[in-house]
Each structure stands twice: as structure tokens, then as C-alpha cells.
Design an enzyme around this catalytic site. Structure first.
Site, short mmCIF file in Angstrom:
data_model
loop_
_atom_site.label_atom_id
_atom_site.label_comp_id
_atom_site.label_asym_id
_atom_site.label_seq_id
_atom_site.Cartn_x
_atom_site.Cartn_y
_atom_site.Cartn_z
NE ARG A 171 -4.06 -1.97 0.27
CZ ARG A 171 -4.04 -3.26 -0.07
NH1 ARG A 171 -2.97 -3.79 -0.64
NH2 ARG A 171 -5.10 -4.02 0.14
CD GLU B 171 -5.55 0.63 2.48
OE1 GLU B 171 -6.37 1.16 1.71
OE2 GLU B 171 -5.50 -0.58 2.69
CB SER C 60 -8.44 -1.95 4.36
OG SER C 60 -8.77 -3.22 3.86
N1 EPU Z 1 -10.64 -11.14 10.03
C1 EPU Z 1 -11.32 -11.23 11.21
N2 EPU Z 1 -12.30 -10.32 11.48
C2 EPU Z 1 -12.65 -9.36 10.60
C3 EPU Z 1 -11.94 -9.26 9.38
C4 EPU Z 1 -10.95 -10.16 9.12
O1 EPU Z 1 -11.05 -12.08 12.04
O2 EPU Z 1 -13.58 -8.59 10.90
C5 EPU Z 1 -9.62 -12.14 9.70
C6 EPU Z 1 -10.17 -13.14 8.68
O3 EPU Z 1 -10.84 -14.16 9.28
C7 EPU Z 1 -8.92 -13.60 7.99
C8 EPU Z 1 -8.02 -12.40 8.04
O4 EPU Z 1 -8.53 -11.55 9.04
O5 EPU Z 1 -8.30 -14.63 8.69
C9 EPU Z 1 -7.90 -11.71 6.71
O6 EPU Z 1 -9.17 -11.18 6.31
P1 EPU Z 1 -9.50 -10.81 4.78
O7 EPU Z 1 -9.20 -11.97 3.91
O8 EPU Z 1 -10.87 -10.25 4.75
O9 EPU Z 1 -8.43 -9.72 4.39
P2 EPU Z 1 -7.79 -8.49 5.16
O10 EPU Z 1 -6.39 -8.82 5.53
O11 EPU Z 1 -8.70 -8.04 6.25
C10 EPU Z 1 -6.71 -7.43 3.02
C11 EPU Z 1 -6.70 -6.09 2.32
C12 EPU Z 1 -7.99 -5.90 1.53
C13 EPU Z 1 -8.11 -7.03 0.52
C14 EPU Z 1 -8.10 -8.38 1.28
C15 EPU Z 1 -8.06 -9.55 0.35
C16 EPU Z 1 -5.31 -4.61 3.65
C17 EPU Z 1 -5.27 -3.44 4.57
N3 EPU Z 1 -6.52 -5.02 3.27
O12 EPU Z 1 -7.75 -7.38 4.00
O13 EPU Z 1 -7.87 -4.68 0.81
O14 EPU Z 1 -9.31 -6.93 -0.24
O15 EPU Z 1 -6.90 -8.46 2.09
O16 EPU Z 1 -6.81 -9.67 -0.24
O17 EPU Z 1 -4.28 -5.13 3.27
C18 EPU Z 1 -8.34 -2.34 0.89
O18 EPU Z 1 -7.12 -2.16 0.88
O19 EPU Z 1 -9.15 -1.38 0.94
C19 EPU Z 1 -8.85 -3.70 0.92
C20 EPU Z 1 -10.16 -3.98 1.02
#
Ligand code: EPU
Length: 338
Positions: free
Chosen positions: A164, A334, A238
Site C-alpha cells: 500500500r 491506510e 480497509s
Molecule cells: N478477520 C477477522 N475479522 C474481521 C476481518 C478479518 O477475524 O472482521 C480475519 C479473517 O478471518 C482472515 C483475516 O482476518 O483470517 C484476513 O481477512 P481478509 O481476507 O478479509 O483480508 P484483510 O487482511 O482483512 C486485506 C486487504 C484488503 C483485501 C483483502 C483480500 C489490507 C489493509 N486489506 O484485507 O484490501 O481486499 O486483504 O486480499 O491489506 C483495501 O485495501 O481497501 C482492501 C479492502
């Protein structure tokens, strides 16, 4: 080219927040952009660039000339039987660009389906999702210097992409306006379906031999199920980055919180999902009048309508403080605060 004064930016940010620009102009070409940047009348006026507004939190009015790049066009620069090099205007809608590539069978951006924003904003923060970042497919970024209207083409290396991050958010912050992005896409796509959610969704779709369209459809389905649609509930995806902590700190946390997820990013660092930390700190689904923390993805702060940027900022600080108290990890935003 029409310059408007006291212009409301509410429809130009995905949080749906009110902010009044003292002046606003939409530029449809590099020539128009250069003209306005070199115009002596506007030379002294501070400039502020606003693309799709999908990563900003407005907390005030903007006393500047707000420039909205509306440069469109998707052009083939070069192609052979394996690859295609495409240049897209900064004002193209990102998802529409992805849909164009998917429909033509050009692989590389299908995992980035449905990300709000414009093509021009995408390299600024190296957008990423489901195992792919835009840096994987960018060849170069064309940008115009705000100071003198001169065009520069930045190679992928010049862009200094990180998680990012890019040079446009760091050393060159506020100095350039992206006007076009050149992508290298594959006509013989190598699919990126390692991400658990993508695999699971493809299986649910009964797809055994996925195409780029299948991967795009799966990503769209996942995003729709977890992330609020900005057209319905104001948000900027995010709100925080996923923090990277030392392996030592991660192991210590694992003793107290055995289910804490983590992805090793180097020999010494582990990335922890901020959404998990925020959920464990009790914020998921929290609502404070018109604003809150999304009920399906705790990493997303939302404006249900009528919320103020300053209140969302205050909520984000409460979230940061409580996560830090519980886990000793300080989340960083972010989203760009204005
Ligand atoms: N999780 C939770 N609770 C929540 C949300 C997530 O426990 O409320 C856990 C999930 O269970 C999972 C882990 O966190 O084990 C990862 O969750 P998720 O796959 O939803 O991805 P993320 O790490 O929360 C990142 C990016 C997103 C992108 C997704 C998919 C960042 C800051 N965010 O989110 O990007 O869509 O991965 O690759 O890196 C964005 O940047 O605006 C964005 C949406």
C-alpha cells in the site's frame, strides 16, 4: 475546461463526506492539465488532486484548486501472442478497466476486480487484493509535475512500490498528478488462486478449471459478501493497514491469544490481520449514531449517512488505542486524512 468555485466534493469521495473545495476543475487531457498548471492566474494557488476519492477521509473544507483527472482511453501500445501492453487514462474507472481486460482475455488484474477508485489512483497506494498487487502488472506510470506541468514517465522501479505504498505517497508526495498507467498483461494467464477465500468460492461455484472470468467472478462474490458497497454505505475499504510485527512479538502474542492469525513476510517479520485484532478488541459491528465499524469486516469503518469525517477520525483513534492496549500493536491508517 470550467473552473467552479465553492464546489461540493460529497459525490467525489466514497465515504460520502461533505467538503467544499474553494475551486474545482475537471481535466480531460494532459494538455488541459498542463495548461491549468502553467496558468499564471492559478500558479500560486495550492493544488489538491482528487481521483475516485476511494481512499480519503475529509475532515475539513479544501482551500485549494481541486483537480479531478478525467483523462480516459484504453489503448494498445504493443502486443504479441503472449502479452499485451495497454495504456489506460488516469480517469478510467478501475473496475471498468478490469472488466475490459477480463472480457478481452487479458490476464493479470482479475484478482483486483471491484476495487473502487480510478486507474490513476491505483498505483499511488499499490492497490492489492487476493494475492495480487498492481505492481505485479505495471510497466510504467505517466505523471505531470504540479510545479511546472512537465510530464515524466516513471518505470516500475522508479515507483518504489511497497505494501500500500509508492514513491508518490512518500518522497514525491503532493508533487505529481498521475495521467496514465501502462500495464503488461498476459494472453496466456497464470492464475493466482492460492488465496483461501478464492479457492473456496471457486469450489462453491463448481469450477474445476478456472478462467480469468471465473476468478474475477469469485473475487466479486467475495467482496460483495464482506465489503460494503460505497454506493449504499459510505466507506473507503480497509481503513487500516495490516501491521507487520517481529516474529518475537508474534510468538509472545500467540501464547496469550493462541488463535491469532499471522502470515510470515520475511525471516523476521509477521503480518497480522488488523480486522482480526479489531474484532477481538470488540469493535466489529459497533455503531455510534451515523458511523461505525462494519459488521462483516472489522477493518472497514463506515458512514451510514450524514456522518462527519471528524467523528470517523475520532472513532479510528479509539480503535487504534484499544487495539494497542490489548495487543501492544499500533495500527496505522491506510486511508489518507485530509
Ligand atoms: N478477520 C477477522 N475479522 C474481521 C476481518 C478479518 O477475524 O472482521 C480475519 C479473517 O478471518 C482472515 C483475516 O482476518 O483470517 C484476513 O481477512 P481478509 O481476507 O478479509 O483480508 P484483510 O487482511 O482483512 C486485506 C486487504 C484488503 C483485501 C483483502 C483480500 C489490507 C489493509 N486489506 O484485507 O484490501 O481486499 O486483504 O486480499 O491489506 C483495501 O485495501 O481497501 C482492501 C479492502
Amino acid at each position: 475546461m470550467q473552473i467552479q468555485s465553492n464546489y461540493s466534493l460529497r459525490h467525489l469521495n466514497t465515504f460520502g463526506l461533505e467538503s467544499i473545495a474553494s475551486f474545482f476543475v475537471e481535466v480531460a487531457s494532459v494538455a488541459e492539465l498542463t495548461e491549468i498548471l502553467r496558468d499564471p492566474e492559478w500558479k500560486q494557488m495550492p493544488k489538491f488532486v482528487l481521483g475516485g476519492g476511494s481512499n480519503v477521509l475529509f475532515t475539513r473544507d479544501i482551500d485549494a484548486l481541486v483537480i479531478h483527472p478525467a483523462i480516459t482511453g484504453i489503448n494498445i501500445i504493443k502486443e504479441d501472442e503472449n502479452e499485451i501492453i495497454l495504456k489506460a487514462g488516469a480517469g478510467e474507472n478501475w473496475h471498468a478497466f478490469v472488466m475490459h481486460c477480463v472480457a478481452k482475455g487479458y490476464g493479470g488484474v482479475e484478482n483486483l476486480s471491484l476495487i473502487p477508485g480510478t486507474v490513476g489512483a491505483a498505483p499511488m497506494q499499490n492497490i492489492g487484493a487476493y494475492g495480487v498487487e498492481i505492481k505485479d502488472v505495471v510497466q510504467s506510470v505517466e505523471a505531470v509535475a504540479i510545479a511546472d506541468g512537465k510530464t515524466t514517465v516513471f518505470s516500475k522501479e522508479d515507483c518504489e512500490f511497497g505494501y500500500r505504498e509508492s514513491v508518490f505517497k512518500k518522497a514525491l508526495k503532493g508533487q505529481y498528478i498521475v495521467t496514465g498507467v501502462t500495464f503488461v498483461l498476459s494472453k496466456k494467464p497464470v492464475l493466482n488462486i492460492g488465496y483461501g477465500d478464492v479457492q473456496k468460492t471457486l469450489a462453491e461455484m463448481n469450477v474445476t478449471n478456472p478462467t480469468i472470468k471465473d476468478v474475477s467472478d469469485a473475487v466479486i462474490q467475495i467482496r460483495r459478501s464482506k465489503l460494503p458497497d460505497p454506493a449504499q454505505i459510505g466507506n473507503a475499504g480497509s481503513f487500516f493497514k495490516n501491521p507487520e510485527i517481529s516474529s518475537g512479538q508474534y510468538e509472545a502474542l500467540k501464547t496469550s491469544f493462541p488463535t491469532i492469525p499471522g502470515y510470515r513476510v520475511s525471516d523476521t517479520m509477521v503480518k497480522v490481520p488488523a480486522g482480526w485484532l479489531i474484532e477481538q478488541a470488540g469493535w466489529k459491528g459497533y455503531r455510534e449514531g451515523t458511523i461505525g465499524v462494519h459488521e462483516k469486516q472489522a477493518l472497514v469503518l463506515v458512514n451510514y449517512g450524514g456522518g462527519e469525517g471528524t467523528d470517523i477520525k475520532a472513532l479510528s483513534e479509539k480503535v487504534q488505542d484499544s487495539v494497542e492496549t490489548k495487543f501492544g500493536v499500533r495500527l496505522s491508517a491506510e486511508v489518507n486524512f485530509i
